[in-house]
Design an enzyme around this catalytic site. Structure first.
Site, PDB file in Angstrom:
ATOM      1  N   VAL A  27      38.028  47.230  42.191  1.00 22.39           N
ATOM      2  CA  VAL A  27      37.436  47.652  40.920  1.00 22.39           C
ATOM      3  C   VAL A  27      36.277  46.723  40.557  1.00 22.39           C
ATOM      4  O   VAL A  27      35.221  47.173  40.111  1.00 22.39           O
ATOM      5  CB  VAL A  27      38.493  47.679  39.804  1.00 22.39           C
ATOM      6  CG1 VAL A  27      37.844  47.963  38.451  1.00 22.39           C
ATOM      7  CG2 VAL A  27      39.545  48.741  40.098  1.00 22.39           C
ATOM      8  N   ASP A  28      36.463  45.430  40.760  1.00 19.69           N
ATOM      9  CA  ASP A  28      35.365  44.487  40.525  1.00 19.69           C
ATOM     10  C   ASP A  28      34.170  44.797  41.419  1.00 19.69           C
ATOM     11  O   ASP A  28      33.023  44.828  40.972  1.00 19.69           O
ATOM     12  CB  ASP A  28      35.836  43.056  40.789  1.00 19.69           C
ATOM     13  CG  ASP A  28      36.438  42.385  39.567  1.00 19.69           C
ATOM     14  OD1 ASP A  28      36.235  42.884  38.448  1.00 19.69           O
ATOM     15  OD2 ASP A  28      37.113  41.356  39.737  1.00 19.69           O
ATOM     16  N   VAL A  29      34.441  44.990  42.706  1.00 23.26           N
ATOM     17  CA  VAL A  29      33.358  45.239  43.657  1.00 23.26           C
ATOM     18  C   VAL A  29      32.588  46.508  43.285  1.00 23.26           C
ATOM     19  O   VAL A  29      31.349  46.522  43.249  1.00 23.26           O
ATOM     20  CB  VAL A  29      33.908  45.331  45.089  1.00 23.26           C
ATOM     21  CG1 VAL A  29      32.825  45.802  46.064  1.00 23.26           C
ATOM     22  CG2 VAL A  29      34.455  43.985  45.544  1.00 23.26           C
ATOM     23  N   GLY A  58      30.448  46.070  40.244  1.00 23.18           N
ATOM     24  CA  GLY A  58      29.194  45.408  40.592  1.00 23.18           C
ATOM     25  C   GLY A  58      28.188  46.378  41.186  1.00 23.18           C
ATOM     26  O   GLY A  58      26.988  46.325  40.882  1.00 23.18           O
TER      27      GLY A  58
END
Length: 398
Positions: free
Chosen positions: A169-171, A174
């Site tokens: 989810v972070d990737v 970004g």
């Protein structure tokens, strides 16, 4: 070195940890001048997220902070915010992942931008965005994988819910932030104005449900877990062979007929239980069991050779080490080496987009904390006396 697509673009990066730094790294890969603002003395949290370490820096930090310059600023002090204001006035992009309202509380609100930096694109990465009942809450990848339903469809049927092995989810947040910034920069060419961008982990997680969300919205049925299987396509999963696992993806009925022939079961293609994909989905357990029986009789490499000869997509399950050392990875320059001031040759993943006229490149190693403070502040017009004053007051480190 050929200039990148964003050469001449200044990015002021106030983000830390993963989603924001990945966004700014990709902008840097495209040639942007990324100035990473960090707290004096400690910097980005991920500098200490080890082992493993290379020199004094954690591998986690090194993996997402190339192509940036580090400037230390104590933004809790008015002097630090004055320096930030000067930076923003000359910036094309300002990226942050502060809690909602932090920058506004320091005076950097819409009115300030309209008066002082109207052309700046302002991108905020947060857990939940600026609206809704959770707007004030911080966001964490693991929590959002659970909250947005991603974990509910990951894992074996009847087994434990599982998160992805990468903070996905972070990737993806970004990535969406970088895409949004590029869109806003393109719009600025037409309008002459910057704009505010919000990208949140929550919205990204919901968007990542993709076909799984579409299945539920159309049918009303609750999404299920299929392990390594696919909710809409069969056969499309891992199968054990005589010596290891093999991933097979059969995407249409014509491919299935070829697959059945390789399996020595050509009659499957005419079996009313398996002839069409919808039939195979309805009878997935039966078909998967039949495939497993046959797959177990021969080694993985033999199955791969026969399947690939028929154009059936398949792959062994590589380790990370095998994936990074594969001929395809090396041919695509997806592992590269950059000279780091502390450790010398530092291996990093490569630039994932290939552009013919303005190629991306790893131009700078991940910066040490405050490595470029003097350089950046001098570019802003601060003389030696002012630099010494800021350093003596603890606003920056030189």
């Amino acid at each position: 070195m050929t200039q990148g697509a964003l050469a001449g673009c200044r990015v002021v990066d106030l983000s830390r940890v993963l989603a924001g730094p990945m966004c700014s790294m990709w902008l840097g890969d495209m040639g942007a001048d990324v100035v990473k603002i960090e707290r004096p003395g400690c910097g980005d949290d991920t500098r200490a997220w080890g082992p493993p370490f290379a020199g004094s820096e954690a591998a986690y930090y090194l993996g997402v902070n190339r192509n940036k310059r580090s400037l230390t600023l104590d933004l809790s002090r008015p002097e630090g915010r004055e320096v930030l204001a000067e930076l923003i006035r000359g910036a094309d992009v300002v990226l942050d992942n502060f809690k909602i309202g932090t920058l506004e509380g320091w005076g950097f609100d819409d009115d300030w931008y309209e008066a002082e930096a109207a052309t700046a694109v302002r991108a905020t990465v947060s857990g939940y965005g600026s609206t809704g009942p959770k707007a004030a809450m911080p966001g964490y990848d693991f929590i959002l994988q659970a909250e947005t339903g991603l974990m509910s469809v990951t894992g074996e049927p009847g087994g434990e819910s599982m998160k992805h092995g990468v903070a996905l989810v972070d990737v993806c947040t970004g990535m969406l932030a970088a895409i949004s910034v590029l869109g806003a920069l393109a719009a600025r060419v037409r309008t002459g104005k910057g704009q505010r961008i919000e990208v949140s982990l929550h919205d990204t997680g919901i968007a990542m449900l993709a076909n799984v969300a579409a299945n539920h919205l159309v049918s009303g049925a609750e999404a299920a877990r299929y392990g390594n299987g696919h909710p809409n396509i069969v056969p499309y999963r891992t199968y054990p062979t005589a010596d290891s696992e093999l991933v097979v993806t059969v995407g249409n009925d014509a491919q299935f007929a070829k697959f059945a022939r390789v399996m020595g079961a050509e009659h499957w293609a005419d079996d009313e239980r398996f002839a069409l994909n919808a039939d195979r989905v309805a009878n997935r357990d039966l078909l998967d069991g039949l495939i497993r029986e046959r797959m177990a009789a021969r080694p993985c490499a033999q199955w791969m050779a026969d399947l690939q000869a028929e154009g059936i997509p398949c792959s062994p399950i590589n380790s990370v080490a095998e994936a990074l050392a594969s001929p395809q990875t090396l041919a695509r320059q997806m592992v590269t080496t950059v000279d780091h001031p502390e450790v010398g040759g530092l291996a990093l993943t490569g630039v994932p987009f290939k552009m013919s006229a303005t190629p991306g490149a790893v131009r700078r190693p991940p910066p040490t904390l405050g490595q470029h403070s003097r350089e950046v502040l001098t570019e802003l017009g601060f003389d030696e006396a002012k630099l010494a004053e800021l350093a003596d007051a603890g606003v920056t480190t030189l």
